[in-house]
Every structure is written in structure tokens, then in C-alpha cells.
Design an enzyme around this catalytic site. Structure first.
Site, PDB file in Angstrom:
ATOM      1  N   ASP A  28     -20.315 -21.533 -19.328  1.00 25.85           N
ATOM      2  CA  ASP A  28     -18.908 -20.737 -19.345  1.00 25.85           C
ATOM      3  C   ASP A  28     -18.703 -20.042 -18.139  1.00 25.85           C
ATOM      4  O   ASP A  28     -17.673 -20.199 -17.284  1.00 25.85           O
ATOM      5  CB  ASP A  28     -18.329 -20.181 -20.511  1.00 25.85           C
ATOM      6  CG  ASP A  28     -18.003 -20.998 -21.630  1.00 25.85           C
ATOM      7  OD1 ASP A  28     -18.081 -22.447 -21.619  1.00 25.85           O
ATOM      8  OD2 ASP A  28     -17.517 -20.569 -22.677  1.00 25.85           O
ATOM      9  N   PHE A  29     -20.027 -19.307 -17.872  1.00 29.82           N
ATOM     10  CA  PHE A  29     -19.822 -18.273 -16.786  1.00 29.82           C
ATOM     11  C   PHE A  29     -19.887 -18.960 -15.350  1.00 29.82           C
ATOM     12  O   PHE A  29     -19.224 -18.819 -14.525  1.00 29.82           O
ATOM     13  CB  PHE A  29     -21.144 -17.495 -16.881  1.00 29.82           C
ATOM     14  CG  PHE A  29     -21.425 -16.671 -15.707  1.00 29.82           C
ATOM     15  CD1 PHE A  29     -20.620 -15.562 -15.360  1.00 29.82           C
ATOM     16  CD2 PHE A  29     -22.391 -17.160 -14.906  1.00 29.82           C
ATOM     17  CE1 PHE A  29     -20.786 -14.776 -14.069  1.00 29.82           C
ATOM     18  CE2 PHE A  29     -22.745 -16.237 -13.618  1.00 29.82           C
ATOM     19  CZ  PHE A  29     -21.927 -15.155 -13.430  1.00 29.82           C
ATOM     20  N   GLU A  51     -30.405 -25.273 -23.988  1.00 36.84           N
ATOM     21  CA  GLU A  51     -29.131 -25.606 -23.512  1.00 36.84           C
ATOM     22  C   GLU A  51     -28.247 -26.016 -24.661  1.00 36.84           C
ATOM     23  O   GLU A  51     -28.579 -26.843 -25.093  1.00 36.84           O
ATOM     24  CB  GLU A  51     -29.295 -26.647 -22.580  1.00 36.84           C
ATOM     25  CG  GLU A  51     -28.004 -27.292 -21.784  1.00 36.84           C
ATOM     26  CD  GLU A  51     -28.398 -28.877 -21.104  1.00 36.84           C
ATOM     27  OE1 GLU A  51     -27.363 -29.260 -20.692  1.00 36.84           O
ATOM     28  OE2 GLU A  51     -29.236 -29.230 -21.556  1.00 36.84           O
ATOM     29  N   LEU A  89     -34.924 -25.627 -23.946  1.00 41.86           N
ATOM     30  CA  LEU A  89     -34.593 -26.862 -24.949  1.00 41.86           C
ATOM     31  C   LEU A  89     -33.384 -27.498 -24.347  1.00 41.86           C
ATOM     32  O   LEU A  89     -32.523 -26.957 -24.529  1.00 41.86           O
ATOM     33  CB  LEU A  89     -34.547 -26.142 -26.271  1.00 41.86           C
ATOM     34  CG  LEU A  89     -35.670 -25.263 -26.835  1.00 41.86           C
ATOM     35  CD1 LEU A  89     -35.131 -24.611 -28.286  1.00 41.86           C
ATOM     36  CD2 LEU A  89     -36.934 -25.906 -26.989  1.00 41.86           C
ATOM     37  N   ASP A  90     -33.870 -28.779 -24.194  1.00 36.17           N
ATOM     38  CA  ASP A  90     -32.602 -29.450 -23.648  1.00 36.17           C
ATOM     39  C   ASP A  90     -31.697 -29.956 -24.673  1.00 36.17           C
ATOM     40  O   ASP A  90     -31.855 -30.418 -25.691  1.00 36.17           O
ATOM     41  CB  ASP A  90     -33.293 -30.880 -23.120  1.00 36.17           C
ATOM     42  CG  ASP A  90     -32.085 -31.782 -22.191  1.00 36.17           C
ATOM     43  OD1 ASP A  90     -31.496 -31.298 -21.470  1.00 36.17           O
ATOM     44  OD2 ASP A  90     -31.839 -32.977 -22.683  1.00 36.17           O
TER      45      ASP A  90
END
Length: 581
Positions: free
Chosen positions: A307-308, A281, A243-244
């Protein structure tokens, strides 16, 4: 067959079916709906005229043979004879591979991509994640300007080609995930506003008025989006949806749209007897997105973890611009925090946003497989000025280190196409807008965006130039040549280790132990009995692993076991995976 359309503001709706026309009647059971019967079969062209307006494609069109502005065509999904017996493949234990149909091969079609699926099966990934397939103007583009949310872009091959692709993937044991865009449509070719309140000025997004999820008329809009999502999973036998930008789904209702969607997907999965899942996302930094509904979350099954990515990227490259700034201050500490806690911004101050951001994950309740980890994605490559991959600036050894971290971390790993062999081709931003004014606006906007960061206009590729797309196509002669072949063998080795070593698929974040030396440039972490060490510096690092007897499972450069004091000597720009002997 019966035709129907939601057009609550119309006083008259006419069906144009082949050469015939027919006035539709109001549905007495459903407010705003119009229905009527007409002779039609697979391939029949049709459209709807509202009042005295032009003939428009069906909002629920299953096929747009002539593009977003043309007539719709009937699709009989029952005509396709599925070959593969498929019971599904869930997300836990998965390794995903993001793929853009238009550049995965020079031909840029689903059938051409299907011919390369054997490569992915040999690589060892479990799922192919296709970038958006909905129709958009022109032939080539990223796909995020799609319309007709139930149809497949005709230049890619249309509905039948997608079924052939899925069938071939399933025959090889690969699941298929599709990237869908619910947060905006178009703008070119978007005829939904003519039919009803699909958008609302109550909220605004970077693309303009928001999709209507909570204003008057939003019941039908939500049903439209959910119906589209279920159709992909049901009619094309897909295994999941990405899901964008769910942070752009503005919804103030008590039951959030994502919660309603996840419940519908879970119900369909139970009905068809195979696991189905959603991957968001999300820029929210909110654990509720991936918390089960039974625990008062939204029930999305996983999300991308930028973040990763940002922590790993800054450790590898030293870049500090934009949203990398906070991570770049101490990238190894940032990477340690994400490896053990999932999010970096968990209520901390974000310089890029100018405020505090995020919320901590409850590591006792959230499985790490619900976070996707990656070193590269279409966004993180294509949104750079020149679409340069990590391979354009990093040594093969540093690329091997990135792969080692991604593929042995507790998260669900995802690769971006070509990453597995250190592709030498860039992946740039390209469009094929048929509206000259829109094309020029995109071209100017792209160059203006990067001019603000010091880029000369001539150094930013023209999105409308066909050569920009052509440069972005993978070169399939590369994987058999060094250094590409060596990198590819390394990815295959790591993916096989992840499959064969149970400790590497353990999704317990609390069980991950990390040590690092920011100045020396090394990081090591423990997953059960497995140790992973990466040295990003050029000099040999002495890394205290705390074990004296270990067996090397995989090493980029020749390396011996730790010495009697439990210290490992690891060559520069190298990495190793060991297990306690």
C-alpha cells in the site's frame, strides 16, 4: 550414515547410494517413514526409488549437483569453518537491500556477489535480502520456480558458496535474509507428488493445486516446510526469512501454518542465542499476520507494505492502471494515510479487487517497524512489461524525493539493488526453462498478458532469450559517474541520518504528522523534531512547516530555513530534511 524418507503411499523404497542399492525398512515409530543405513560422506550421490519407479532425488536434499532432476548429494555442514563471530542483528532499526544473485554481478554467483558486499556496508544498509536460492531448471531465472527446499542452486555456487557469502556479510556487520517460497514448487523438476500428498486439490492457487497445509497428510508437509526454514537459519546462520506470497498458503486449521512456523523460529532463536525473524509478503491487508501470537496474531515479525509503495509510486509517476487506480485518485492523500496508518485499504473498497479489502492496524499495538516500506522491489520493477526502473522515467530530483520518503518514513526501509545509484539497467523477467513446452508457454503467456494492456509483442522481452538476463545485470561502472554518483551520495546521507537521528527510527505511527497539498504537489511530515518535505512539482513550493527556526540536515538542492512565518520555499523536484533548532 542413516537415510530416511517420507513415502506413505509406497509399498517398497530402495536407496541408491553411489553404486550400491539397499531396501529401506518402515520406521515403526513414524507412520509413512522409511529408514536405513549406508556408507556415505560429504558429496556422496544418492536417491530413492519408490516401488518400481525411477530413482528420484531426496525431498530433503541438501545439494543437487546436477540440477533438480539429478541425484542428491550428502552435505556435511560441520565441515565448514565459520570465520565471523556473529551474535545476530534484529529487525528493529534495520535497512534492507533486496538482491538477486544472478544479476547483482555479471558473473551471477554468490562468490562474485560477496566481493561487492563492501559497497553495501559503505552504503549503510544493515541486511541483505537474497532472492530465492533453491535449485531450479537451467542457469538463470528469478528463482521462484525452485524445488529441493533445503538446497542451494548449483550455478550460484551451491552450499559452500552460500556459507562464504554469509560469513563475509557477517564480517562486515551485515545480516542476511533469504526469500523462501512455500506456496508452490516447480513445476519443472518437482518430484514431491511421487513421494506423498504434498499438494491438495482441496484448494487452488495461481500455480495449481495448493501445498497441503490442512488436508490428510498435512502434518508431515507442515513439518517439511518448517524443517526447511529452520535449516536455512541454523545451518547457514541466516538472520531471517522472507516468505513469498503468504496469502497463497491456504490453511483452514485452527493453528495456522504461519503461527506454527513463527513459534518454531522464535524457539530456534532462543536456542542459538541470536534474533531471528520472518518477513511476509502478504496481500491480505490483515494486521493479524504481524500481530504477536500472545495477542492472538500469527506472530510473523514483519511484512512488505505494498500500500505504501502504490501510494508513493502514483504520486511520483501519475500511473493509474491496475491496482494503482484507487491510489491515483488522490495519491498524496493515499500516501498520508499509509504514513500514519500503515494500510491504505483498511476495509475500504478496492476497485482492482471489486470488493472491500483489508482491516485497520491498531496503531497503539503494532510497531511501524513491522511494515517494510520501499519505492521499488523485484516485483514492482520486473513485473512491468519492460522491467523499467523508476530511473528510466523520473528525474534525479524525483528519485531523491522517493528516497527521502522511504528512508525517513516510520517503516523498515528496503531498497532494490541498484536503486541507490539510479541504475540505468532494467530488471526484466527472465527464465531458462529446459522444457521446451514450458519455455514456450511462459513466453506466450508473458506476451499475452501485456498485449491485453496495449503492448506490441515485439516490445515485450523474450524471457528465454539470454540477452534479457544480460540486460538486467547491474553495471558497476555507473556508481562513480554522475548523475549516479550524486544519487548514491544522497542515499548514503539519508541512511546515515536514519541511523544517527533517533526520531527517524521511532516506530510509533501515532507520532507521525503529515500535511500535503494535492494540487501543488508537495508533502511534508514530522517525526519528532525532524521535518521532511518533498516537492514533486516542477515549480517552487511554499510549504507551511509551522517552525521558524530549523537546521537543515540534508537537502537535494540548496534551501534556506523557513521564513518568519514558518513557511519553507522548496525548489521543484527536490526534498529536504530539517530538525527544529
Amino acid at each position: 550414515m542413516q537415510f530416511e524418507v517420507w513415502a506413505p503411499q509406497a509399498t517398497r523404497v530402495t536407496l541408491h547410494c553411489d553404486e550400491a542399492t539397499r531396501a529401506l525398512e518402515r520406521d515403526p515409530e513414524r507412520a509413512g517413514w522409511w529408514t536405513g543405513d549406508a556408507e556415505a560422506g560429504d558429496g556422496t550421490r544418492y536417491g530413492f526409488a519408490l516401488d518400481d519407479g525411477p530413482v528420484l532425488p531426496d525431498p530433503c536434499s541438501r545439494r543437487q549437483p546436477d540440477g533438480p532432476d539429478g541425484l542428491s548429494a550428502v552435505v556435511d555442514h560441520g565441515r565448514y569453518a565459520w570465520r565471523a563471530a556473529w551474535s545476530g542483528r534484529g529487525l528493529p532499526g534495520a535497512v534492507l537491500y533486496e538482491l538477486h544473485v544472478g544479476t547483482f554481478t555479471r558473473e551471477g554467483t554468490l562468490d562474485a556477489a560477496a566481493e561487492r558486499l563492501g559497497h553495501l556496508a559503505e552504503l549503510g544498509v544493515t541486511h541483505v535480502e537474497l532472492m530465492p536460492l533453491c535449485p531450479f531448471p537451467g542457469r538463470h531465472g528469478w528463482g521462484y520456480e525452485g524445488v529441493s527446499l533445503w538446497a542451494v542452486h548449483e550455478p550460484y555456487g551451491g552450499p559452500e558458496a552460500l556459507k562464504r557469502f554469509v560469513d563475509r556479510a557477517h564480517e562486515l556487520g551485515l545480516g542476511v535474509v533469504l526469500d523462501v517460497v512455500h506456496n508452490h514448487l516447480g513445476p519443472s523438476g518437482n518430484h514431491l507428488p511421487a513421494f506423498g500428498p504434498y499438494f491438495t486439490e482441496t484448494h487452488h492457487t495461481p500455480w495449481g493445486a495448493a501445498v497441503n497445509l490442512d488436508a490428510p497428510g498435512s502434518d508431515e508437509v507442515r513439518a517439511y516446510l518448517i524443517g526447511s526454514a529452520l535449516a536455512w537459519l541454523r545451518d547457514y546462520r541466516l538472520d531471517g526469512l522472507r516468505l513469498d506470497a503468504v496469502h497463497a498458503l491456504r490453511d483452514t486449521r485452527a493453528t495456522h501454518f504461519l503461527e506454527e512456523l513463527s513459534a518454531a523460529v522464535d524457539a530456534l532463536g532462543a536456542d542459538v542465542g541470536r534474533p531471528l525473524f520472518l518477513i511476509a509478503e502478504s496481500d491480505l491487508g490483515d494486521p493479524r499476520v504481524i500481530t504477536p501470537r500472545a495477542e492472538h496474531g500469527l506472530g510473523v515479525h514483519a511484512q512488505w507494505n505494498d500500500d505504501f509503495h502504490h501510494a508513493l509510486h502514483t504520486a511520483l509517476t501519475g500511473e493509474s492502471q491496475g491496482y494503482y487506480e484507487d491510489f491515483a485518485r488522490a495519491p498524496f492523500a493515499a500516501l498520508t494515510k499509509t504514513l500514519t496508518g500503515g494500510f491504505f485499504h483498511d476495509g475500504t473498497y478496492s476497485t482492482f479487487r471489486g470488493r472491500r479489502h483489508g482491516r485497520p492496524l491498531d496503531r497503539t499495538r503494532v510497531s511501524a517497524h513491522r511494515l517494510l516500506g520501499y519505492a521499488q522491489t523485484h516485483d514492482q520493477v520486473g513485473n512491468r512489461a519492460q522491467g523499467d526502473r523508476l530511473s528510466a522515467s523520473l528525474s534525479p530530483g524525483l528519485l531523491a524525493c522517493a528516497a527521502a520518503v522511504v528512508l525517513t518514513a516510520p517503516f523498515t526501509p528496503m531498497l532494490f539493488m541498484g536503486e541507490e545509484w539510479a541504475a540505468g539497467t532494467p530488471w526484466q523477467f527472465f527464465t531458462d526453462h529446459t522444457d521446451p513446452e514450458l519455455a514456450e508457454a511462459v513466453r506466450r503467456g508473458r506476451r499475452r498478458e501485456f498485449a491485453a494492456h496495449g503492448w506490441a509483442e515485439e516490445d515485450v522481452p523474450d524471457p528465454q532469450d539470454p540477452a534479457t538476463r544480460e540486460r538486467s545485470c547491474l553495471d558497476w561502472s555507473e556508481p562513480v559517474r554522475d548523475p549516479h554518483a550524486r544519487v548514491l551520495a544522497w542515499y548514503r546521507k539519508l541512511i546515515a541520518l536514519r541511523r544517527d537521528e533517533p526520531d527517524l527510527s521511532d516506530p510509533d505511527l501515532e507520532d507521525v504528522k503529515v500535511a500535503h497539498d494535492e494540487d501543488a504537489g508537495w508533502l511534508a511530515f514530522r517525526r519528532g523534531d525532524v521535518r521532511v518535505a518533498v516537492n514533486l512539482a516542477k515549480e517552487t513550493a511554499r510549504i507551511p512547516l509551522g517552525i521558524r527556526h530549523a537546521r537543515v540536515l540534508a537537502a537535494w538542492e540548496p534551501v534556506g530555513p523557513p521564513d518568519e512565518e514558518g513557511v519553507l520555499s522548496l525548489p521543484g523536484e527536490s526534498c529536504v530534511v530539517l530538525t527544529q533548532a
